[in-house]
Design a protein around this motif. Structure first.
Motif, short mmCIF file in Angstrom:
data_model
loop_
_atom_site.label_atom_id
_atom_site.label_comp_id
_atom_site.label_asym_id
_atom_site.label_seq_id
_atom_site.Cartn_x
_atom_site.Cartn_y
_atom_site.Cartn_z
N MET A 137 0.84 -1.20 0.00
CA MET A 137 0.00 0.00 0.00
C MET A 137 0.87 1.25 0.00
SD MET A 137 -1.54 0.06 3.90
CE MET A 137 -2.10 -1.63 3.97
N LYS A 138 0.36 2.27 -0.63
CA LYS A 138 1.01 3.58 -0.57
C LYS A 138 0.28 4.42 0.46
CE LYS A 138 2.77 3.65 -5.31
NZ LYS A 138 2.74 4.33 -6.63
N ALA A 139 1.06 5.12 1.27
CA ALA A 139 0.46 5.93 2.33
C ALA A 139 1.20 7.25 2.45
CB ALA A 139 0.50 5.18 3.66
N GLU A 140 0.46 8.26 2.83
CA GLU A 140 1.04 9.59 3.02
C GLU A 140 0.65 10.11 4.40
OE1 GLU A 140 0.62 14.12 1.11
OE2 GLU A 140 0.03 12.35 -0.06
N TYR A 141 1.65 10.45 5.20
CA TYR A 141 1.36 11.01 6.52
C TYR A 141 2.59 11.69 7.10
CZ TYR A 141 3.39 6.48 7.99
OH TYR A 141 4.19 5.38 8.15
N CYS A 142 2.35 12.56 8.06
CA CYS A 142 3.44 13.22 8.78
C CYS A 142 3.89 12.32 9.93
CB CYS A 142 3.00 14.57 9.32
SG CYS A 142 2.57 15.78 8.05
N GLU A 143 5.18 12.22 10.12
CA GLU A 143 5.73 11.44 11.23
C GLU A 143 6.77 12.29 11.94
OE1 GLU A 143 6.83 6.98 11.18
OE2 GLU A 143 8.74 8.03 10.90
N PHE A 144 6.61 12.43 13.24
CA PHE A 144 7.56 13.25 14.00
C PHE A 144 7.65 12.74 15.44
CE2 PHE A 144 3.37 15.08 14.15
CZ PHE A 144 3.18 15.47 15.47
N THR A 145 8.78 13.01 16.06
CA THR A 145 9.04 12.57 17.43
C THR A 145 9.13 13.78 18.34
OG1 THR A 145 10.28 10.67 16.58
CG2 THR A 145 10.59 11.23 18.90
N THR A 146 8.47 13.69 19.50
CA THR A 146 8.50 14.79 20.46
C THR A 146 9.13 14.34 21.78
OG1 THR A 146 6.28 14.27 21.28
CG2 THR A 146 6.45 15.88 19.49
N ASP A 147 9.65 15.32 22.51
CA ASP A 147 10.15 15.08 23.86
C ASP A 147 8.96 15.02 24.82
OD1 ASP A 147 11.08 16.27 26.64
OD2 ASP A 147 12.88 15.44 25.67
N ASP A 148 8.90 14.00 25.67
CA ASP A 148 7.75 13.82 26.55
C ASP A 148 7.63 14.92 27.60
OD1 ASP A 148 7.04 11.56 25.19
OD2 ASP A 148 7.89 10.15 26.64
N THR A 150 9.17 18.34 27.36
CA THR A 150 9.05 19.69 26.78
C THR A 150 8.00 19.77 25.67
OG1 THR A 150 10.75 19.31 25.09
CG2 THR A 150 11.49 20.07 27.27
N GLY A 151 7.69 18.63 25.05
CA GLY A 151 6.75 18.63 23.93
C GLY A 151 7.36 19.10 22.63
N GLU A 152 8.66 19.42 22.65
CA GLU A 152 9.32 19.91 21.45
C GLU A 152 9.55 18.78 20.45
OE1 GLU A 152 12.91 21.83 22.57
OE2 GLU A 152 11.91 23.54 23.54
N VAL A 153 9.51 19.13 19.17
CA VAL A 153 9.79 18.17 18.11
C VAL A 153 11.30 17.95 18.05
CG1 VAL A 153 9.66 17.68 15.65
CG2 VAL A 153 7.75 18.81 16.80
#
Length: 230
Positions: A137-148, A150-153
């Protein structure tokens, strides 16, 4: 004449048994109607449908999409229990290791809304004691990691989506047939014999045995995620 008749009567059961054995061998090892005529990928899904006439490809593809969304949610919430009986043991260990690493770092991997493109079953194969259906399957989405804290990316991008090609390989025990939901709604624990609802979690409420859904249905045995160039 009487001797010939006697011999025919005597040999008829033997001939009948030989015919049955030859038919079974032909079916299992290469007859035109055998689902196991080739070990490896068979792009003709119709051959699989001969084997399992109740299988509905459209429903299976819906299941694959829903499964991937569930998988991403489990990664984000760092809890794989919901999928415990829906993935192979090796894959479950791999995903648990990944989640443990996020916990150790105090980070969370987020997935934006998933937009799906083409979703197809690329074929089927039989290996050892199981049947395998690969889904691309082809899929499109944003993926990002945050600090638990500070909430910063810390990695990825909230705004720029990636386009990915996903390969999910689902497996189940050989000779299994698709059944209606009501038929597989309740099963029996193979360890203690207690009746078990498939709507419950994957642990027997009586003896604690982990019941793999491969006994009854498909589990995810392999997952590959490859980025596609724009």
């Amino acid at each position: 004449m009487a001797l010939i008749t006697f011999l025919l009567v005597l040999l008829a059961p033997v001939a009948f048994m030989v015919a049955i054995i030859l038919a079974l061998v032909k079916y299992m090892s290469g007859g035109p109607d055998s689902p196991y005529r080739a070990v490896g990928l068979n792009n003709n899904l119709n051959q699989f449908l001969v084997y399992d006439a109740s299988f509905v490809p459209e429903e299976f593809l819906d299941f694959a999409r829903e499964f991937y969304q569930e998988y991403r949610d489990c990664i984000q919430y760092k809890d794989m229990e919901k999928l415990r009986t829906m993935v192979s043991g090796a894959l479950y260990t791999q995903l648990e290791t990944q989640i443990h690493e996020f916990r150790r770092k105090g980070q969370t991997l987020h997935t934006g809304r998933i937009k799906y493109g083409d979703v197809i079953i690329t074929g089927w194969r039989h290996e050892r004691n199981r049947d395998v259906l690969p889904v691309k399957m082809k899929a499109e989405y944003c993926e990002f990691t945050t600090d638990d804290i500070t909430g910063e990316v810390v990695s990825g991008d909230k705004a720029v989506p990636e386009i990915l090609e996903l390969t999910l390989e689902f497996a189940r025990a050989s000779y299994t047939r698709s059944v209606d939901f009501l038929e597989k709604k309740q099963v029996t624990c193979p360890k203690c014999g207690a009746k078990y609802s498939m709507e419950q979690e994957g642990e027997c409420p009586y003896c604690g045995n982990i019941i793999k859904s491969a006994r009854f249905d498909w589990i995810l045995s392999n997952l590959k995620i490859n980025p596609l160039c724009l």
